[in-house]
Design a protein around this motif. Sequence first.
Motif, PDB file in Angstrom:
ATOM      1  N   ILE A 251       0.851  -1.194   0.000  1.00 23.78           N
ATOM      2  CA  ILE A 251       0.000   0.000   0.000  1.00 23.78           C
ATOM      3  C   ILE A 251       0.885   1.241   0.000  1.00 23.78           C
ATOM      4  CG2 ILE A 251      -1.848   1.207   1.202  1.00 23.78           C
ATOM      5  CD1 ILE A 251      -2.599  -1.544   0.072  1.00 23.78           C
ATOM      6  N   SER A 253       0.034   4.501   0.257  1.00 27.48           N
ATOM      7  CA  SER A 253      -0.335   5.537   1.218  1.00 27.48           C
ATOM      8  C   SER A 253      -0.024   5.078   2.637  1.00 27.48           C
ATOM      9  CB  SER A 253      -1.827   5.869   1.101  1.00 27.48           C
ATOM     10  OG  SER A 253      -2.229   6.707   2.159  1.00 27.48           O
ATOM     11  N   ARG A 255      -0.954   6.422   5.355  1.00 30.10           N
ATOM     12  CA  ARG A 255      -2.144   6.566   6.190  1.00 30.10           C
ATOM     13  C   ARG A 255      -3.029   5.338   6.086  1.00 30.10           C
ATOM     14  NH1 ARG A 255      -5.352  11.853   4.941  1.00 30.10           N
ATOM     15  NH2 ARG A 255      -6.372  11.190   6.868  1.00 30.10           N
ATOM     16  N   LYS A 256      -3.301   4.909   4.861  1.00 29.16           N
ATOM     17  CA  LYS A 256      -4.163   3.747   4.682  1.00 29.16           C
ATOM     18  C   LYS A 256      -3.478   2.480   5.179  1.00 29.16           C
ATOM     19  CE  LYS A 256      -6.207   5.883   0.566  1.00 29.16           C
ATOM     20  NZ  LYS A 256      -6.383   5.789  -0.913  1.00 29.16           N
ATOM     21  N   LEU A 260      -4.746  -0.277   8.082  1.00 27.82           N
ATOM     22  CA  LEU A 260      -4.804  -1.714   7.792  1.00 27.82           C
ATOM     23  C   LEU A 260      -3.954  -2.510   8.780  1.00 27.82           C
ATOM     24  CD1 LEU A 260      -4.633  -1.947   3.883  1.00 27.82           C
ATOM     25  CD2 LEU A 260      -6.520  -2.614   5.368  1.00 27.82           C
ATOM     26  N   ASP A 275      -4.369  11.273  11.989  1.00 26.30           N
ATOM     27  CA  ASP A 275      -5.528  10.400  11.813  1.00 26.30           C
ATOM     28  C   ASP A 275      -6.163  10.055  13.158  1.00 26.30           C
ATOM     29  OD1 ASP A 275      -5.173  10.405   9.086  1.00 26.30           O
ATOM     30  OD2 ASP A 275      -3.928   8.610   9.076  1.00 26.30           O
ATOM     31  N   ILE A 487     -14.355  -3.438   5.809  1.00 23.06           N
ATOM     32  CA  ILE A 487     -12.916  -3.193   5.796  1.00 23.06           C
ATOM     33  C   ILE A 487     -12.147  -4.264   6.556  1.00 23.06           C
ATOM     34  CG2 ILE A 487     -11.111  -1.577   6.508  1.00 23.06           C
ATOM     35  CD1 ILE A 487     -13.092   0.696   6.018  1.00 23.06           C
ATOM     36  N   ALA A 505      -7.951  -0.749   1.274  1.00 17.37           N
ATOM     37  CA  ALA A 505      -7.337   0.581   1.322  1.00 17.37           C
ATOM     38  C   ALA A 505      -8.219   1.614   0.624  1.00 17.37           C
ATOM     39  CB  ALA A 505      -5.953   0.547   0.697  1.00 17.37           C
ATOM     40  N   CYS A 507     -11.485   1.510   0.421  1.00 15.19           N
ATOM     41  CA  CYS A 507     -12.610   1.772   1.329  1.00 15.19           C
ATOM     42  C   CYS A 507     -12.172   2.684   2.477  1.00 15.19           C
ATOM     43  CB  CYS A 507     -13.148   0.456   1.884  1.00 15.19           C
ATOM     44  SG  CYS A 507     -13.854  -0.648   0.637  1.00 15.19           S
ATOM     45  N   ILE A 508     -10.951   2.490   2.968  1.00 12.27           N
ATOM     46  CA  ILE A 508     -10.438   3.344   4.041  1.00 12.27           C
ATOM     47  C   ILE A 508     -10.329   4.785   3.553  1.00 12.27           C
ATOM     48  CG2 ILE A 508      -8.386   3.849   5.432  1.00 12.27           C
ATOM     49  CD1 ILE A 508      -7.956   0.832   5.651  1.00 12.27           C
ATOM     50  N   GLY A 509      -9.866   4.966   2.324  1.00  8.64           N
ATOM     51  CA  GLY A 509      -9.750   6.308   1.786  1.00  8.64           C
ATOM     52  C   GLY A 509     -11.090   7.029   1.738  1.00  8.64           C
ATOM     53  N   MET A 512     -12.182   7.795   5.359  1.00  4.58           N
ATOM     54  CA  MET A 512     -11.414   8.882   5.936  1.00  4.58           C
ATOM     55  C   MET A 512     -11.875  10.236   5.411  1.00  4.58           C
ATOM     56  SD  MET A 512      -9.232   7.980   8.236  1.00  4.58           S
ATOM     57  CE  MET A 512      -8.263   9.475   8.244  1.00  4.58           C
TER      58      MET A 512
END
Length: 843
Positions: A251, A253, A255-256, A260, A275, A487, A505, A507-509, A512
């Motif tokens: 991944i 990013s 952040r993502k 995870l 975050d 997620i 990832a 879905c997390i974006g 967020m």
Amino acid sequence: MLRIRPSVPSTPIILWVGFVLGVAMQLQQAGLAVFTLYTNCVAAALGLLLVGMFCRRPFIRLLVVVAAGLALGFGSTGWRASAFDTQRLDPALEGRDIQVTGVVQAMPQEGEDAQRFVLKVESARLDAQPVVLPPQLYLGWYSGFFLAPRPDAATVAEPSLALSSRQPQPMRAGERWQMTVRLKAPHGSSNPHGFDYELWLWEQGLQATGSVRAGVHDTPPEKLNGSVSYKPRYWVERSRQSVREAIFERIESPRKAGVLVALVVGDQNAIERADWDVFRATGIAHLVSISGLHITLFAWLTSRALAWLWRRSALLTPRWCLLLPASSAGAWGGLVLAAGYATFSGLGLPAQRTILMLAVVVLLRQTGRQWAWPYIWLLAMAVVVAFDPWALLQAGFWLSFVAVGVLFASDPGTHLSTQANKTDAVSLRPRFPVWLMHVARGAWRMLREQWVITLALTPLTLLLFNQVSVVGLLANALAIPAVTLLITPLALLGVVWAPFWDVAAGCIGVLMAVLEVLASWPMATISQATVPIGYAAAGVLGGLLLVMRLPWHWRVLGVPLILPVLLWQPLRPVVGEFELLAADIGQGNAVLVRTATHALLYDAGPRFSRDSDAGDRVLVPLLRALGERLDLVLLSHRDADHVGGAASVLAMQPQAAMSSSMEDANELQQLRTGTRCATGQRWQWDGVDFEMLHPDPAAYEAPARSNTMSCVLRISAASSVSALLVGDIEVRQEQSLLRVGSIQSDVLLMPHHGSKTSSSGSFLDAVQPRMALAQAGYRNRFNHPAPEVLERYLERGITVLQSAHCGAATWRSAWPAEWTCQREEGRRYWHHRVPGTPSAFRP
């Protein structure tokens, strides 16, 4: 009214309640008693239980069983604490270079500045002689040439120099290493309503922290042969580390990837600080860690799936279903798989508590015990407390148990009666399919449960965190199904097939982005000062009354019980008086000045690492707990141990003005344009006079060392009682202050933390303080305050308070001869105390 099943024996219930109360009593001890007292309590508990078994009078039996529970809880917890206390680090070994051989116990925690890990000690030597250390050490291996925080910088720490040209080498659980370490006893900050880092270490079984010595003049750490990674525990930890590395590699990013990693292997440190701020503001922080909700949901889903497969096994052979019913197979299998998931996630204490609760419920159901919910609730609490007595002092413990109790008490299974469901189904069948009705009822049930929990837990959340999210209900309504049903399953499936991580990832974006919008709303969160314990208990009871299935004339009684929590205002100084609170922030300055309606913060403490500072870790929670809105942030000068936490404080206090001696190009000036402090500035708040004594306006025209530009502030009450805050001025600036007029003050913030370059005799004679505050870190590398400087104060009859020994110090102008030390006021037996060192050095 609550109906108790007569089939459930009352004696165990009374014993459980007494046991929990006994544990709570033991946790209030300031110091441990002799070991024999605790063993005698356990023996007395067993004797009382025997007496209770043969006692025929119910009231007498009740008293005897309660006493037995109290003695058992108090004695067993004290016995465990006494046994663990014998493992404390010998004070003579603090600060010494010790060669240690040991095994890395768990997956190391990776940071930008350091690698932190737990080392199980196998052998230790000091000057070629064997020494005894605690069984486990919490160590930090710092990278590069930089001023690194101490190993406890996750909470509060003073800086310590970590000159290391050797970058931390990759470590894995089960590897055997030999290294030189420098240790100290667990010592964290002690502030009102602050995080108890020493309790956290105690609960983790850690009695020493330290750093790896990896400088150019040190023997380099060495990985040895003879790894024990073949053991199941280490195999799991190495697998977790491999999964974490795979996620970050795949991944892009950070952040993502961090979210995870937190969901899959339980590494919450992987989530970025910004975050975490969003998650707290929206009230979903519990969803991005391996929480009880995730483990419980995992257990439920796996138990349903296993039960379905078990029933289908009858198509091949009926033997399995005859041997064990499908419901039992699903329940036990779900528990085992949930325990496996908790183990893979690191098996932290919250996960352990959840597994214990699930085990209690499964055991009761599978043995045919049809108990009322209060009995199940109390039994689960007693089992968890017996396993981890110190959980009673953890916020997560109370949030989890109160939430479960609220769901039980509000009877979520009867939100819609059976008859109503049938009527709805018949009337709506021509329009809507049955499956859609089930979905609608499930959504309604979930929303109602979330609303009930939010309403009931609001007073408790304010008590524990002094903050509650207004948008939390909406955010959780979106995030709970997204995280738990989409997620998290995708993140776990990614362990088997990595492309699932890409979907998770994405879905997390999206999630967020929605959460950031909600967090940016005005009044997204409400902060409230910490209320007295009596008001807090009443508020929690009021929340429970509002959601319990009782007649409305009983439920509305919850409103007046909650109102004192929402309307509480902390006591403040009267007009004409002021108060100083010198926060315990390690090596640095941070003093809160309060008058009747105003507040000023003098300096903001140090920066511990790239993602941690005193503002975020200490000052922001402290100001929130006190319900304080700052009028002015006065930064004495630009040194990192004085302005390191300023950005966090200014972000939390947007209305506060800023004044300093920093140059215009300083990055803090870009965050909020401030004014220059200069001699002659005066103002008055609530009858209290403030006067700036240094630096001279002309000093800004020529380059100068930052210490020499420290803003010096004198505060005077209407009663002529005064305090002098001087930053890091040195002897030359002290002499210049003697020419501005009278600088006599009752309280003096020790110049430059008590360095040898300040606190001259003539300056002390001019100030004539009753008391001096030395804000310096425990075992700081500068050796502040210097012994000869400390002696200079004591010779003049000046009482010296050191934050390393006193914790946060509070002084009030209305009682100039009195002060309070937080480390003494809130002392418990697990707190560190320097042997033979008082909180206040008196002449």
